[in-house]
Each structure stands twice: as structure tokens, then as C-alpha cells.
Design a protein around this motif. Structure first.
Motif, PDB file in Angstrom:
ATOM      1  N   THR A 213     -11.206   2.811  -0.771  1.00  9.07           N
ATOM      2  CA  THR A 213     -12.536   3.262  -1.184  1.00  9.07           C
ATOM      3  C   THR A 213     -13.374   2.067  -1.627  1.00  9.07           C
ATOM      4  N   LEU A 214     -14.682   2.231  -1.565  1.00  9.12           N
ATOM      5  CA  LEU A 214     -15.564   1.154  -2.022  1.00  9.12           C
ATOM      6  C   LEU A 214     -15.364   0.877  -3.503  1.00  9.12           C
ATOM      7  N   ASP A 215     -15.142   1.937  -4.273  1.00 12.57           N
ATOM      8  CA  ASP A 215     -14.941   1.745  -5.719  1.00 12.57           C
ATOM      9  C   ASP A 215     -13.713   0.887  -5.997  1.00 12.57           C
ATOM     10  N   SER A 216     -12.622   1.145  -5.263  1.00 13.01           N
ATOM     11  CA  SER A 216     -11.407   0.355  -5.490  1.00 13.01           C
ATOM     12  C   SER A 216     -11.602  -1.084  -5.019  1.00 13.01           C
TER      13      SER A 216
ATOM     14  N   ILE B  34       0.843  -1.197   0.000  1.00  9.01           N
ATOM     15  CA  ILE B  34       0.000   0.000   0.000  1.00  9.01           C
ATOM     16  C   ILE B  34       0.877   1.246   0.000  1.00  9.01           C
ATOM     17  N   VAL B  35       1.882   1.258   0.869  1.00 12.13           N
ATOM     18  CA  VAL B  35       2.782   2.404   0.937  1.00 12.13           C
ATOM     19  C   VAL B  35       3.539   2.566  -0.382  1.00 12.13           C
ATOM     20  N   GLU B  36       4.006   1.475  -0.948  1.00 15.75           N
ATOM     21  CA  GLU B  36       4.742   1.539  -2.218  1.00 15.75           C
ATOM     22  C   GLU B  36       3.896   2.144  -3.327  1.00 15.75           C
ATOM     23  N   GLU B  37       2.643   1.712  -3.412  1.00 17.00           N
ATOM     24  CA  GLU B  37       1.773   2.205  -4.488  1.00 17.00           C
ATOM     25  C   GLU B  37       1.517   3.701  -4.371  1.00 17.00           C
ATOM     26  N   PHE B  38       1.306   4.201  -3.155  1.00 19.54           N
ATOM     27  CA  PHE B  38       1.036   5.634  -3.013  1.00 19.54           C
ATOM     28  C   PHE B  38       2.299   6.473  -3.158  1.00 19.54           C
TER      29      PHE B  38
ATOM     30  N   LYS C 130      -3.224  -4.541  -5.356  1.00 15.86           N
ATOM     31  CA  LYS C 130      -4.170  -4.317  -6.451  1.00 15.86           C
ATOM     32  C   LYS C 130      -5.195  -3.250  -6.077  1.00 15.86           C
ATOM     33  N   ILE C 131      -5.672  -3.288  -4.833  1.00 16.66           N
ATOM     34  CA  ILE C 131      -6.685  -2.316  -4.406  1.00 16.66           C
ATOM     35  C   ILE C 131      -6.077  -0.923  -4.340  1.00 16.66           C
ATOM     36  N   ALA C 132      -4.878  -0.808  -3.765  1.00 17.58           N
ATOM     37  CA  ALA C 132      -4.218   0.496  -3.698  1.00 17.58           C
ATOM     38  C   ALA C 132      -3.922   1.028  -5.088  1.00 17.58           C
ATOM     39  N   ARG C 133      -3.544   0.124  -6.010  1.00 21.39           N
ATOM     40  CA  ARG C 133      -3.252   0.542  -7.382  1.00 21.39           C
ATOM     41  C   ARG C 133      -4.500   1.060  -8.087  1.00 21.39           C
TER      42      ARG C 133
END
Length: 521
Positions: free
Chosen positions: A453-456, A372-376, A492-495
Motif C-alpha cells: 500500500t502507499l501508506d506502508s 514478505i511471505v514470512e511477515e504475512f 519493513k514495508i510488509a511489517r
């Protein structure tokens, strides 16, 4: 882009498939573990189109309706049809849907052998005269070429790769070759100077001049300010010089890192090969230049890459799609698909001291927080510009760890979530950080997954998220709210999110603080 390739036996590597491939695929391992052998095998590999048996059967039947030169005589077909159709169905049953040239050849050899036996049996049973028997045997002789041609059409391959060896260096001076068409450009750097010179002198609208301008642009960006220029003496000798703010430097007086970079950029942008295999692209390059080169591979080019490396930069699951680990034992090369970067680094023998060049160390609670940290960091645009190491601390045992190495050697920041169930652990951890001058950032939500988010979530998990869920509470475990554990899909979700999704939250404030720290603000 090929998701699967098949390699034949090569040196100590046995034939095998590489599946789940992406844009950038990395092969790492200890010295003499077989990394180069794997790249060589990939260059020679075959890739086929997955297919059902029907196209193969139709292909075989169509051969019976062609002329004798390019097809199978109808009389011969009536004899060998059972063997051909059985072989086609067997290929499907055995799931041999990715073929190498060797695999195709073996299948055809088997079919021809069985078919020849059927022809002999037919001749003996039918008791035909010698003239007809000879004619039938001569028709069977063309079966091999007819089948190979047909297989090639069904199992089409668009995979072709080139190997850039570990030893790469441009020639500082080269004689002009007015006939240069790119054929003189070798993956080790030979012919590059004269090729660049020829391209520079083409019309500005020509593909060759566009290539030259692109090479120069990306060279400046990746080298962080260096440039190059070409000149020709009265005797027709072409020279290349590198430039920096300090002035011009003849190529033979410069470090090899600039040589390596120019060769890699040029060969990556030139030619029609669908894949580029590069041995140790990090050679003679500073980690910062390596990161920019990796970003170039990922964002500028569409070719597929297979890279062997010893560099931490290239063994980065946030920037590459697949990591393989090679080992050599029992006189054979073994290749493992390493899905965890932590496992890869451990097997390579890396320790904390391998990361002393990092610009910042981020301490997080557990390994599932890392992606998660890497993606952001990537979304914020600082992941590729700075060396940021993320270390998981083990959750509820993080207060038991010796953090002194981080406090003494690194610019560090720690990120922990709210999780009221572990208040004592977090309090002791906070005290340890304070004593060592490690900045601590405490999130306001139950866990880092509560920022999804719900969308992600729905874009990755689809119908697994109940329709009744309309919002994500910040103070309750996400699993209790949606009924499933999402940690395996954290990357995948963070991306699937954008930085705007967290910009106005305290997690967004954390990443802005990280940006300030790496920029020295």
C-alpha cells in the motif's frame, strides 16, 4: 533495551561492540565455535550512555568546586585542568561513547598518570617548600577515586544480564525452606521447586503468587496442555509432578523437555535483570514447543534476550531481531553479523533434509519474496504455530530446478507473480509443478511488491516516494512507478501493513489456502 553493548576480551574473544541489537538476539555457529564464550562475555559486558564532550568537561570542572574529600582541590585543578580537558575531548574525538568498566579504568589511569607528571613539574618549577609540596601530592592521590566516581555518573549503565547454562534440570524433590525469598533460585534450576512452592502459598494478590500463576499459565500454553503441581510430605519434602490428559507423572519419570521449559519460563519471569542469556533453549524440546517458547520471549516478556542455538526455529529472521554467526580459527573466536538467514543456514551446514519436519514448504521466486511471505504468515497467526519453510527458487531459472524432492517429501505450494516478460519460464515451471502434484498459485499482479500500500511505502521510505504518486498500478513494475527499488526494505514495508490490506486480494486468498493446508483441511 540496549542497542549497543561493549564486551571485554574473554577467553578467545577479543573486546568488541555489538551494535544494532534488538529484543531477541541469536548467536549461532558450529560446535565449539565460541557461542558460550560470547554469552559469557555479554554477561560481563559494559554499556554506556553515548555523550558529547560537554557533559564530561562539566563533570571535571564541577569536581573543583566540591569539598576535598569528594572532589579535586582548586589548586590541584588549576595544574591538571589541561590534561583532564584534553582527555575528555579525546574521548569524544575517538568516538569512545560506549564504555566498559575496563575502558573507564584505562581512561582514568591515563589521566592520573599525566596529571601526576604535571604536579611534579609544577612543584619543581614553582620551587615551593616541602610542606606545601607534600600537601599537593597528597591531594593528587585522591584524583583516581574522584574521577572514577564522576565517570560512573556520566557513563551510567543499566545493563545487567544473567546466564542460563545449557545444563538445566529441576530437582524432583526438595526440602522446604521457609526463609525462601528467591535468592535460592539458580539459573540452572536449583531451588526452583521450593521457590515455586513458597510463591504458591502466598496471598493471591501478592507479587509472588502472581509470578507462580503466570509461570503455570505460560507453561500450559507452551507445552500444549501439560501442567504441574506441587505437594509436600509430612516430613517437609516438596515434590513436583507433571500432568497431561493421561494423568500425573512424577517429574523424575518425565522427559527433560518439560524440566527445561519450566526452568526457562520461571527464570525469565523472575528477577530484575534487564537481559537473559540462554544457552541452547531448544534442548530436549520438539520444534513446535520451541516456536511457542520463542513467541513467549517476543510477545510476553520485555527483557532483552541473547540466545545461543543450533535450532532452525531460533535462527528465524521473521521472529528474531539479530543473528550473529561464530567461528573459531587461529585460536580466536570470530563473530559476524549475519543479516541474511540464507547465509546463516548455509554456513551452519543445513540442507533440505534438515527441514523434513516442516508442515509446509512454500516455493517462491526469489529471496526478496521470502520476508514478505514470512511477515504475512505472522500476521495470520500461523507462522509461530507451524513449521513452514520458504524456499526461493531463483526467479528466471526456476524452470531449470529439480523440484522432485519437494513433490516427493513435502506438502508444498508454489507462489509466482504475473511478470509477462517471463511467460515461457512460468509456463515450464507450471508444467513441472503439475507433474509433481505441487499446487501452483499464480498472482494476478505484476509482482508481489505490487500489493504494497502507499501508506506502508511512505511509512518506511518517507519522502522518497513522490507526492505525485497517488495509486499503485497492478500491471507495471513498482520501481517504474515510484522511481526506487524497494526490495531491500520488503520486510519493513510488509511489517507496516495489516492482513486486512491484502485480505480481499488474490494474495490474501493464497495465505488462506496456506492456512488450510497446514491445518490439514
Amino acid at each position: 533495551m540496549h542497542e549497543t553493548i561493549f564486551v571485554n576480551t574473554h577467553k578467545g574473544l577479543q573486546s568488541r561492540r555489538f551494535s544494532g541489537l534488538g529484543h531477541i538476539n541469536v548467536i549461532c555457529g558450529r560446535n565449539n565455535s565460541g557461542k558460550s564464550t560470547v554469552l559469557e562475555a555479554i554477561v560481563k559486558s559494559g554499556v554506556g550512555r553515548a555523550t558529547d564532550p560537554e557533559p564530561l568537561i562539566d563533570m571535571a570542572r564541577n569536581l573543583a568546586h566540591k569539598d576535598k574529600r569528594n572532589g579535586i582541590d582548586p589548586q590541584l585543578w588549576s595544574i591538571i585542568e589541561p590534561a583532564i580537558l584534553d582527555a575528555m575531548r579525546s574521548i569524544h574525538t575517538n568516538r569512545t561513547n560506549v564504555f566498559s568498566e575496563e575502558g573507564i579504568r584505562n581512561a582514568i589511569t591515563s589521566i592520573v598518570e599525566v596529571s601526576s607528571n604535571l604536579v611534579e613539574q609544577y612543584i619543581e618549577t614553582d620551587k615551593m617548600d616541602a610542606r606545601l609540596a607534600l600537601a599537593l601530592k597528597s591531594r593528587a592521590m585522591y584524583l583516581d577515586s574522584a574521577l572514577h566516581s564522576a565517570f560512573a555518573k556520566v557513563y551510567r549503565s543499566s545493563f545487567n544480564a544473567v546466564l542460563m547454562p545449557a545444563r538445566r534440570q529441576i530437582e524432583p524433590q526438595s526440602n522446604l525452606d521457609s526463609s525462601d525469598s528467591g535468592d535460592t533460585l539458580e539459573p540452572n534450576g536449583e531451588g526452583l521447586v521450593q521457590h515455586l512452592f513458597a510463591c504458591r502459598n502466598k496471598r493471591k494478590s501478592s507479587p509472588e503468587r502472581h509470578f507462580y500463576d503466570s509461570v503455570r499459565q505460560h507453561f500450559r500454553e507452551i507445552s500444549s496442555g501439560f501442567d504441574f503441581d506441587l505437594s509436600m510430605s509430612d516430613g517437609g519434602l516438596i515434590s513436583i509432578d507433571f500432568f497431561s490428559e493421561e494423568g500425573a507423572h512424577p517429574a523424575d519419570k518425565c522427559g527433560l523437555g518439560l524440566h527445561e521449559l519450566l526452568v526457562i519460563i520461571s527464570f525469565t519471569l523472575w528477577g530484575t535483570k534487564s537481559a537473559v542469556c540462554i544457552e541452547e533453549p531448544e534442548n530436549h524440546m520438539h520444534p513446535e514447543m520451541q516456536r511457542r517458547l520463542l513467541s513467549f520471549f517476543r510477545h510476553v516478556t520485555t527483557r532483552q534476550f541473547f540466545i545461543s542455538t543450533h535450532s532452525n526455529v531460533f535462527v528465524n529472521s521473521a521472529a528474531v531481531d539479530k543473528v550473529f554467526f561464530t567461528s573459531y580459527k587461529d585460536a580466536a573466536v570470530h563473530v559476524d553479523d549475519v543479516t541474511s538467514r540464507a547465509t546463516a543456514l548455509h554456513d551452519l551446514g543445513y540442507s533440505v533434509t534438515d527441514n523434513l519436519v516442516s508442515d509446509l514448504v512454500i516455493l517462491v521466486e526469489g529471496p526478496t519474496d521470502v520476508p514478505i511471505v514470512e511477515e504475512f504468515l505472522e500476521k495470520l497467526g500461523i507462522g509461530e504455530r507451524y513449521t513452514i519453510k520458504i524456499w526461493p527458487l531463483g526467479g528466471d531459472i526456476m524452470d531449470q530446478l529439480d523440484l522432485s524432492v519437494f513433490g516427493e517429501k513435502y506438502k508444498s505450494i508454489a507462489l509466482v507473480d504475473l511478470d509477462p516478460g517471463s511467460g515461457g519460464v512460468r509456463k515450464r515451471f507450471a508444467e513441472a509443478c503439475s507433474n509433481l502434484n505441487i499446487e501452483l498459485f499464480r498472482l494476478h499482479r505484476y509482482a508481489i511488491e505490487n500489493y504494497f500500500t502507499l501508506d506502508s511505502l511512505r511509512s518506511v521510505l518517507g519522502n522518497q516516494i513522490p507526492c505525485s504518486v497517488t495509486t499503485i498500478a497492478t500491471d507495471k513494475p513498482l520501481k517504474d512507478q515510484i522511481g526506487i527499488n524497494v526490495k531491500k526494505n520488503n520486510r519493513k514495508i510488509a511489517r507496516a501493513m495489516s492482513f486486512d490490506d491484502i485480505s480481499n486480494t488474490d494474495l490474501g486468498a493464497f495465505f488462506r489456502r496456506v492456512e488450510q493446508m497446514v491445518k490439514g483441511q
